[in-house]
Design an enzyme around this catalytic site. Structure first.
Site, PDB file in Angstrom:
ATOM      1  N   CYS A  81       1.139  -1.020  -0.275  1.00 27.37           N
ATOM      2  CA  CYS A  81       0.274  -0.269  -0.093  1.00 27.37           C
ATOM      3  C   CYS A  81       1.135   1.071   0.135  1.00 27.37           C
ATOM      4  O   CYS A  81       2.649   1.204   0.479  1.00 27.37           O
ATOM      5  CB  CYS A  81      -1.274  -0.159   0.974  1.00 27.37           C
ATOM      6  SG  CYS A  81      -2.245  -1.193   1.261  1.00 27.37           S
ATOM      7  N   HIS A  82       0.499   2.207  -0.937  1.00 27.51           N
ATOM      8  CA  HIS A  82       1.365   3.254  -0.718  1.00 27.51           C
ATOM      9  C   HIS A  82       1.137   4.427   0.903  1.00 27.51           C
ATOM     10  O   HIS A  82      -0.101   4.248   0.852  1.00 27.51           O
ATOM     11  CB  HIS A  82       0.612   4.253  -1.434  1.00 27.51           C
ATOM     12  CG  HIS A  82       1.056   3.979  -2.834  1.00 27.51           C
ATOM     13  ND1 HIS A  82       0.701   2.965  -3.527  1.00 27.51           N
ATOM     14  CD2 HIS A  82       1.986   4.118  -3.755  1.00 27.51           C
ATOM     15  CE1 HIS A  82       0.865   2.523  -4.966  1.00 27.51           C
ATOM     16  NE2 HIS A  82       2.352   2.839  -5.392  1.00 27.51           N
ATOM     17  N   MET A 112      -8.409   0.676   0.529  1.00 32.39           N
ATOM     18  CA  MET A 112      -7.746  -0.504   1.820  1.00 32.39           C
ATOM     19  C   MET A 112      -7.580   0.227   3.177  1.00 32.39           C
ATOM     20  O   MET A 112      -7.495  -0.264   4.025  1.00 32.39           O
ATOM     21  CB  MET A 112      -6.140  -1.268   1.593  1.00 32.39           C
ATOM     22  CG  MET A 112      -6.072  -1.465   0.166  1.00 32.39           C
ATOM     23  SD  MET A 112      -6.811  -3.037   0.303  1.00 32.39           S
ATOM     24  CE  MET A 112      -6.199  -4.244   1.330  1.00 32.39           C
ATOM     25  N   ASP A 135     -11.545  -6.891  21.763  1.00 28.68           N
ATOM     26  CA  ASP A 135     -10.822  -6.465  22.419  1.00 28.68           C
ATOM     27  C   ASP A 135     -11.258  -6.406  23.765  1.00 28.68           C
ATOM     28  O   ASP A 135     -10.256  -6.899  24.999  1.00 28.68           O
ATOM     29  CB  ASP A 135      -9.367  -6.008  22.158  1.00 28.68           C
ATOM     30  CG  ASP A 135      -7.793  -5.912  23.367  1.00 28.68           C
ATOM     31  OD1 ASP A 135      -7.894  -7.211  23.559  1.00 28.68           O
ATOM     32  OD2 ASP A 135      -8.087  -4.484  23.857  1.00 28.68           O
TER      33      ASP A 135
END
Length: 173
Positions: free
Chosen positions: A90-91, A127, A142
């Site tokens: 990914c950029h 993304m 969590d």
């Protein structure tokens, strides 16, 4: 762009060339140098399903850890900003907007997590939107795992993307 053909049960469907492979089939970061700077956005969603007692704890704000949604929202925003540190090809992007929202599905004892990512740049933000949703869901897990270790994260997907050469895209229903 060339297309490859894959066999499915009943038909052959064309698939686009994988952009993260070079001509030798090696992993490679896509060169976006020549792409136009355009306004781009993406939305994504995902769900976390839990037992009724845990759902009641978080929906009424009575969880002993406090406002789990505030923590998960910040985690999702941070994750979108760090996407290129997590996903190798990914950029790094200069995001101009990251939004993470939650809606309660009382009937199914689940939380729907939505994200929106925006920028003006040379590559899309799908993304980053997916990462925001994923990490927000993981943060909820969590924070609630002691109350419900059997929670299930599911159906994480891109809903829309806009901008760039491909224009507007919406997930098929």
């Amino acid at each position: 762009m060339t297309t490859n053909t894959i066999n499915t049960d009943d038909a052959q469907e064309p698939t686009p060339e994988l952009s993260h492979l070079n001509q030798q089939g090696e992993a490679n970061m896509v060169d976006v140098t020549e792409k136009a700077m355009t306004s781009r956005s993406a939305t994504a969603q995902g769900f976390i399903k839990m037992n009724r007692a845990t759902f009641e704890l978080i929906s009424t704000g009575k969880h002993k850890k406090g406002d789990v949604f505030a923590v998960a929202r910040i985690a999702g925003i941070q994750a979108a900003k760090k996407c290129s540190d997590l996903i190798p090809l990914c950029h790094p992007l200069m995001l101009s907007k990251v939004q993470v929202d939650f809606s309660l599905d009382v009937e199914n004892c689940q939380v729907k997590v939505n994200s929106l990512c925006r920028l003006t740049g040379q590559t899309g933000v799908e993304m980053e939107a997916l990462t925001a949703v994923s990490i927000a869901c993981l943060t909820l897990f969590d924070m609630c795992k002691a109350a419900d270790p059997a929670m299930r994260i599911h159906s994480i997907e891109v809903l829309t993307k806009e901008g760039g050469k491909s224009g507007h895209w919406k997930t098929p229903n």
